[in-house]
Design an enzyme around this catalytic site. Structure first.
Site, PDB file in Angstrom:
ATOM      1  N   GLY A   1       2.196   1.244   3.987  1.00  0.00           N
ATOM      2  CA  GLY A   1       2.650  -0.052   4.453  1.00  0.00           C
ATOM      3  C   GLY A   1       2.203  -1.202   3.586  1.00  0.00           C
TER       4      GLY A   1
ATOM      5  CG  ASP B   1       9.712  -3.427  -8.747  1.00  0.00           C
ATOM      6  OD1 ASP B   1       8.659  -4.093  -8.649  1.00  0.00           O
ATOM      7  OD2 ASP B   1       9.984  -2.748  -9.757  1.00  0.00           O
TER       8      ASP B   1
ATOM      9  NE  ARG C   1      -3.899  -0.350   1.519  1.00  0.00           N
ATOM     10  CZ  ARG C   1      -4.780   0.281   2.279  1.00  0.00           C
ATOM     11  NH1 ARG C   1      -4.836   0.064   3.560  1.00  0.00           N
ATOM     12  NH2 ARG C   1      -5.611   1.149   1.739  1.00  0.00           N
ATOM     13  N   GLY C   2       2.019   1.184  -0.635  1.00  0.00           N
ATOM     14  CA  GLY C   2       2.885   2.354  -0.749  1.00  0.00           C
ATOM     15  C   GLY C   2       3.283   2.905   0.604  1.00  0.00           C
ATOM     16  CD  GLU C   3       1.935   8.390   1.632  1.00  0.00           C
ATOM     17  OE1 GLU C   3       2.358   9.118   2.558  1.00  0.00           O
ATOM     18  OE2 GLU C   3       1.457   8.837   0.580  1.00  0.00           O
TER      19      GLU C   3
END
Length: 149
Positions: free
Chosen positions: A47, A75, A43-45
């Protein structure tokens, strides 16, 4: 193919697209019905979440004051996760959870510079320090007592 997968690592947009469901928990349940024993949704920033036979597990994103380039963070997370599991030759529940903290730590370094530059300058002590900082983010100091009789 999903029936043959032990672990699927995808981002939240991919999970919604694959399942056709907007709610992440419901999307995860739908995807797991198709076969993957373990599902990690990045979920990106915000987590990453693990969905497995034990329910859901969450690893936060490391709070950074400045992000220079988010390219490659997902990645880096996936590579760090697989590298941790391979190095420790363990894919059990607790190993997978530890691997997520390791991977999230690496991902947090990735965004601190352009491309892989920060990862190239990263040393074992840097990584150990970041993992300790992660521990501090989620350590609530022992038992949580809030019910009195």
């Amino acid at each position: 193919m999903l029936k043959r997968i032990d672990l699927l690592v995808i981002n939240d947009e991919e999970a919604r697209e694959l399942s056709g469901i907007q709610n992440i928990s419901k999307a995860a349940a739908e995807i797991r019905k198709r076969g993957p024993k373990n599902l990690i949704i990045k979920r990106g920033e915000f987590g990453a979440m693990l969905f497995d036979g034990n329910g859901a597990f969450f690893v936060p994103g490391y709070p950074l004051e400045e992000v220079l380039d988010p390219t490659g963070a997902g990645d880096t997370f996936a590579g760090g996760l697989m590298g941790y599991l391979a190095r420790n030759d363990d894919t059990g529940t607790h190993a997978l959870r530890r691997a997520m903290f390791f991977a999230s730590s690496l991902g947090s370094f990735c965004v601190e510079d352009i491309g892989p530059a920060r990862l190239r300058s990263l040393g074992p002590r840097d990584l150990a320090r970041r993992i300790d900082q992660f521990r501090g983010l989620v350590d609530y100091g022992g038992e949580l007592s809030f019910i009195t009789e």
